[in-house]
Design a protein around this motif. Structure first.
Motif, PDB file in Angstrom:
ATOM      1  N   GLU A 109      -7.434  -6.503  -4.470  1.00 60.72           N
ATOM      2  CA  GLU A 109      -7.181  -6.614  -3.031  1.00 60.72           C
ATOM      3  C   GLU A 109      -6.547  -7.969  -2.751  1.00 60.72           C
ATOM      4  O   GLU A 109      -6.858  -8.969  -3.415  1.00 60.72           O
ATOM      5  N   ILE A 167       0.745   6.404  -7.183  1.00 58.57           N
ATOM      6  CA  ILE A 167      -0.412   7.221  -7.566  1.00 58.57           C
ATOM      7  C   ILE A 167      -0.073   8.699  -7.466  1.00 58.57           C
ATOM      8  O   ILE A 167      -0.379   9.505  -8.361  1.00 58.57           O
ATOM      9  N   GLU A 216       0.460  -1.891 -10.453  1.00 55.88           N
ATOM     10  CA  GLU A 216       0.306  -3.115  -9.665  1.00 55.88           C
ATOM     11  C   GLU A 216       1.654  -3.488  -9.054  1.00 55.88           C
ATOM     12  O   GLU A 216       2.691  -3.407  -9.704  1.00 55.88           O
ATOM     13  N   ASP A 262     -15.307  -2.461 -10.124  1.00 63.84           N
ATOM     14  CA  ASP A 262     -15.438  -2.298  -8.674  1.00 63.84           C
ATOM     15  C   ASP A 262     -16.593  -3.147  -8.133  1.00 63.84           C
ATOM     16  O   ASP A 262     -16.469  -3.807  -7.093  1.00 63.84           O
ATOM     17  N   GLN A 273       0.826  -1.205   0.000  1.00 63.48           N
ATOM     18  CA  GLN A 273       0.000   0.000   0.000  1.00 63.48           C
ATOM     19  C   GLN A 273       0.859   1.254   0.000  1.00 63.48           C
ATOM     20  O   GLN A 273       0.536   2.237  -0.683  1.00 63.48           O
ATOM     21  N   SER A 309       0.515   3.919  -3.027  1.00 66.09           N
ATOM     22  CA  SER A 309       0.177   5.306  -2.693  1.00 66.09           C
ATOM     23  C   SER A 309       1.191   6.268  -3.298  1.00 66.09           C
ATOM     24  O   SER A 309       0.828   7.314  -3.859  1.00 66.09           O
ATOM     25  N   ARG A 319     -10.551   2.501  -4.081  1.00 67.52           N
ATOM     26  CA  ARG A 319     -10.471   1.672  -5.276  1.00 67.52           C
ATOM     27  C   ARG A 319     -10.813   2.389  -6.574  1.00 67.52           C
ATOM     28  O   ARG A 319     -10.504   1.889  -7.661  1.00 67.52           O
ATOM     29  N   THR A 373      -8.162   7.218  -9.692  1.00 70.37           N
ATOM     30  CA  THR A 373      -7.612   8.461  -9.163  1.00 70.37           C
ATOM     31  C   THR A 373      -7.354   9.401 -10.326  1.00 70.37           C
ATOM     32  O   THR A 373      -6.689   9.037 -11.308  1.00 70.37           O
ATOM     33  N   ARG A 415      -4.174  -0.608  -8.692  1.00 65.74           N
ATOM     34  CA  ARG A 415      -5.083   0.526  -8.798  1.00 65.74           C
ATOM     35  C   ARG A 415      -4.942   1.177 -10.179  1.00 65.74           C
ATOM     36  O   ARG A 415      -3.978   0.939 -10.906  1.00 65.74           O
ATOM     37  N   SER A 416      -5.914   2.048 -10.504  1.00 68.10           N
ATOM     38  CA  SER A 416      -5.956   2.742 -11.787  1.00 68.10           C
ATOM     39  C   SER A 416      -5.887   4.249 -11.582  1.00 68.10           C
ATOM     40  O   SER A 416      -6.449   4.774 -10.617  1.00 68.10           O
ATOM     41  N   ALA A 428      -9.284  -2.600  -9.983  1.00 72.96           N
ATOM     42  CA  ALA A 428      -8.633  -2.531  -8.678  1.00 72.96           C
ATOM     43  C   ALA A 428      -8.471  -3.957  -8.175  1.00 72.96           C
ATOM     44  O   ALA A 428      -9.119  -4.891  -8.682  1.00 72.96           O
TER      45      ALA A 428
END
Length: 390
Positions: free
Chosen positions: A368, A182, A243, A276, A175, A179, A385, A388, A257-258, A366
């Motif tokens: 998990e 992104i 990823e 999602d 994560q 983060s 998710r 962004t 994430r995208s 997304a």
């Protein structure tokens, strides 16, 4: 052999205390007894690690574990790897083969010295070539070779408490990396810059070597599965696919994430919303006793209902755990996919990447990493998710 003077070094770098590995080997011996074999030969790096804690960047060189049905196991490694085997494991009997010598003959010598006449062989040890497998079989002439494939993998499916603790830590590192990635995305920024920020943040957070490189792709390249950074400069209107799987003591957790540079087109947003919902449906279908096919069926129903069947041509998830390059997952052990009847059980861990693609144009979605619990799924991230906007 381990020399007495080496005793203080034994297990100094081990990822878990000796009882954790003793428990695993005892469980494996129970399965071994069912085959009628006198010992099991393990050669895959992931399986050797699970059995012993053995890890090294030099796992490209031949290594083998011989586990007798009763008695102490023997670990065979390249001579240069003796110290890593000594400090990283609790194995008391470490044998060596030197450069310029034949490891297959060294292995055969161990088997014969142990008096093993019936040997179960893990034939899924994918770091052993077909040529080497034939050479080992020839060296073991006179020994009855049985198929011992899948015995270790069956035990790796459900993680112990120490394994789950390591995976939770890896999820935190992942994560941190996502983060940072992104945050780094933007017009005029190169994919390399984003990949550098992603990896740096994950490593600073605590991640060790990752079993596969992170995936960072932008613009039309983001619509190519498993594409990754290649110096491309991001521009307005680009989608970005991110990823990463980070690791703690070789245990991995992945996250995807995208990102969109600017306002995403309506169709892109619709596909993201569908992905999602599909992920949420899959997570809701995870419960002990349900077949591994159930989460996939739930996700596929959402995707088919929205008319995006052609954009999703894969399984919804795969098992996670201990991994070595080139794969960060345990997808060869267990999949969340059609026809997989294995029941879900507490302690199983999965990565669920819900991705929809316009191939060669963009990917959205997304993912998990989750732990199966007594009541459902424990999601290991709290990163939003949705797409962004950057």
């Amino acid at each position: 052999m381990t020399h007495p003077a080496s005793a203080p070094l034994q297990g100094r770098e081990a990822v878990f205390p000796a009882p954790e590995f003793e428990r695993r080997l005892d469980a494996l011996r129970v399965r071994l007894a069912e085959t009628g074999a006198e010992a099991l030969l393990v050669t895959g790096p992931e399986n050797i690690f699970w059995c012993t804690g053995r890890q090294t960047a030099g796992y490209f060189a031949f290594q083998a574990l011989v586990l007798p049905a009763s008695g102490a196991p023997v670990l065979l490694v390249r001579e240069l790897e003796r110290m890593s085997a000594l400090t990283g494991t609790w194995i008391g009997d470490i044998r060596l083969w030197g450069d310029g010598t034949d490891p297959a003959q060294a292995l055969a010598g161990i088997v014969r010295q142990m008096g093993i006449a019936r040997l179960a062989v893990d034939r899924r040890g994918w770091f052993v070539s077909a040529e080497m497998s034939e050479h080992i079989a020839s060296a073991l002439s006179g020994v009855t070779l049985l198929d011992g494939s899948g015995m270790v993998e069956a035990l790796r499916m459900v993680k112990s408490a120490p394994e789950l603790a390591a995976i939770r830590k890896a999820a935190g590192y992942a994560q941190a990396g996502l983060s940072a990635a992104i945050e780094a995305c933007g017009a005029g920024v190169s994919e390399n810059e984003v990949a550098a920020e992603m990896m740096a943040a994950a490593i600073r957070a605590g991640s060790e070597a990752m079993a596969m490189e992170p995936l960072v792709s932008s613009g039309p390249r983001s619509g190519v599965p498993h594409a990754t950074w290649r110096r491309r400069i991001m521009a307005a209107g680009d989608g970005v696919f991110l990823e990463l799987a980070a690791s703690h003591d070789r245990y991995h957790a992945a996250l995807m994430r995208s990102v969109w540079i600017g306002t995403p087109p309506a169709e892109v947003q619709a596909m993201m919303d569908c992905a999602d919902r599909a992920l949420e449906a899959a997570l809701a279908a995870i419960r002990p006793g349900a077949p591994c096919a159930a989460p996939h069926a739930a996700a596929q129903a959402v995707i088919d209902g929205a008319g995006y069947t052609a954009a999703f041509r894969k399984r919804i998830g795969y098992s996670m755990g201990a991994a070595f390059a080139p794969d960060w997952g345990e997808g060869a052990i267990l999949s969340l996919f059609d026809g997989v009847t294995q029941p879900l059980a507490p302690g199983m861990v999965f990565h669920l990447p819900a991705t929809l693609r316009s191939y060669g144009e963009f990917t959205v979605g997304a993912s998990e990493t989750v732990i199966v619990t007594e009541t459902g799924a424990e999601v290991l991230s709290d990163l939003p998710r949705g797409i962004t906007i950057r």
